[in-house]
Write a protein that holds these residues in place. Structure first.
Motif, PDB file in Angstrom:
ATOM      1  N   THR A   1       1.285  -1.229   0.062  1.00 34.85           N
ATOM      2  CA  THR A   1       0.581  -0.284   0.008  1.00 34.85           C
ATOM      3  C   THR A   1       1.029   1.532  -0.425  1.00 34.85           C
ATOM      4  O   THR A   1       1.618   1.330   0.328  1.00 34.85           O
ATOM      5  CB  THR A   1      -0.797   0.008   0.951  1.00 34.85           C
ATOM      6  N   PHE A   2       0.217   2.856  -0.046  1.00 37.22           N
ATOM      7  CA  PHE A   2       0.787   3.752  -0.447  1.00 37.22           C
ATOM      8  C   PHE A   2      -0.214   4.713  -0.221  1.00 37.22           C
ATOM      9  O   PHE A   2      -1.692   4.348  -0.573  1.00 37.22           O
ATOM     10  CB  PHE A   2       1.831   3.765  -1.963  1.00 37.22           C
TER      11      PHE A   2
ATOM     12  N   ARG B   1      -5.728   8.533   0.631  1.00 32.72           N
ATOM     13  CA  ARG B   1      -5.906   8.153   0.899  1.00 32.72           C
ATOM     14  C   ARG B   1      -4.850   6.613   0.549  1.00 32.72           C
ATOM     15  O   ARG B   1      -4.152   7.644   0.210  1.00 32.72           O
ATOM     16  CB  ARG B   1      -6.876   7.910  -0.365  1.00 32.72           C
ATOM     17  N   THR B   2      -5.167   5.852   1.080  1.00 33.17           N
ATOM     18  CA  THR B   2      -4.627   5.078   0.847  1.00 33.17           C
ATOM     19  C   THR B   2      -4.924   3.446  -0.051  1.00 33.17           C
ATOM     20  O   THR B   2      -6.280   3.571  -0.771  1.00 33.17           O
ATOM     21  CB  THR B   2      -4.294   4.039   1.981  1.00 33.17           C
TER      22      THR B   2
ATOM     23  N   VAL C   1     -11.835   9.392  -7.837  1.00 35.68           N
ATOM     24  CA  VAL C   1     -10.792   9.736  -7.567  1.00 35.68           C
ATOM     25  C   VAL C   1     -11.166   9.682  -9.254  1.00 35.68           C
ATOM     26  O   VAL C   1     -11.106   9.018 -10.065  1.00 35.68           O
ATOM     27  CB  VAL C   1     -10.236   9.631  -6.862  1.00 35.68           C
ATOM     28  N   SER C   2     -10.690  10.357 -10.173  1.00 37.98           N
ATOM     29  CA  SER C   2      -9.801  10.848 -11.320  1.00 37.98           C
ATOM     30  C   SER C   2      -8.779  10.718 -11.393  1.00 37.98           C
ATOM     31  O   SER C   2      -7.549  10.734 -11.374  1.00 37.98           O
ATOM     32  CB  SER C   2     -10.688  12.481 -12.088  1.00 37.98           C
ATOM     33  N   GLU C   3      -8.368  10.771 -13.204  1.00 34.75           N
ATOM     34  CA  GLU C   3      -6.747   9.900 -13.360  1.00 34.75           C
ATOM     35  C   GLU C   3      -6.571  11.168 -12.984  1.00 34.75           C
ATOM     36  O   GLU C   3      -5.250  10.799 -11.872  1.00 34.75           O
ATOM     37  CB  GLU C   3      -6.730   9.869 -14.568  1.00 34.75           C
TER      38      GLU C   3
ATOM     39  N   ARG D   1      -2.282  14.073  -9.240  1.00 36.47           N
ATOM     40  CA  ARG D   1      -1.958  15.747  -8.655  1.00 36.47           C
ATOM     41  C   ARG D   1      -1.700  15.452  -7.036  1.00 36.47           C
ATOM     42  O   ARG D   1      -0.495  15.920  -6.743  1.00 36.47           O
ATOM     43  CB  ARG D   1      -3.063  16.071  -8.774  1.00 36.47           C
ATOM     44  N   SER D   2      -2.397  13.875  -6.474  1.00 38.30           N
ATOM     45  CA  SER D   2      -2.280  13.825  -5.580  1.00 38.30           C
ATOM     46  C   SER D   2      -1.035  13.109  -5.248  1.00 38.30           C
ATOM     47  O   SER D   2      -0.841  12.112  -3.523  1.00 38.30           O
ATOM     48  CB  SER D   2      -3.544  13.076  -4.420  1.00 38.30           C
TER      49      SER D   2
END
Length: 157
Positions: free
Chosen positions: A3-4, A10-11, A69-71, A76-77
């Motif tokens: 995971t990251f 968000r994970t 969540v969009s690409e 960006r996140s």
């Protein structure tokens, strides 16, 4: 599964399977497994943030759709989080291989690559700090903004 986390808290879960490897190769035109098998491909791959984000997106696309969540938002996140996300991906790739001897070898190679990258990052940070100190020492007020204008910007005459 590795995971990251992203900047939005968000994970994301990473699982690499043969279908993912084939999908990445079809869409991004490279074999993800080659990155782990060939040292000369790993360093350039790690230095290409667009390719890493694209790869992570393909692996997390279903999760992102469920979360709305969009690409673009996904990419960006990851600002400032890409190194950790890349490391999670490489660790997941290591787990992909079936033989323990392969996983052990790949784990050792990954550790060496990460040590080298960390040393490079520390060196760049040190050099940047020394440059800032030199610039501050060379300017009357100790700031870059106080440098005189370039000769090209001075009025003629």
């Amino acid at each position: 599964m590795k995971t990251f986390s992203d900047n939005a808290g968000r994970t994301w879960e990473l699982v690499v399977d043969p279908f993912d490897v084939k999908r990445i190769e079809a869409r991004l035109k490279y074999n993800l497994l080659d990155v782990r098998l060939q040292d000369e491909l790993l360093a350039p791959w790690l230095q290409n943030p667009v390719r890493i984000v694209d790869t992570l997106w393909l692996l997390c696309e279903e999760q992102a759709a469920k979360a709305g969540v969009s690409e673009e938002d996904f990419g960006r996140s990851l600002r400032g989080k890409l190194f950790d996300a890349s490391q999670a991906l490489l660790e997941e790739l290591t787990d992909f291989f079936p033989l323990q001897s392969q996983r052990d070898e790949l784990t050792a190679r990954l550790a060496l690559q990460l040590q080298g990258m960390d040393l490079e990052r520390k060196t760049q940070t040190w050099v940047a700090e020394k440059l800032r100190e030199a610039i501050a020492a060379a300017t009357p007020s100790g700031t870059v903004s106080s440098w005189p204008e370039s000769p090209a910007s001075a009025p003629a005459g």
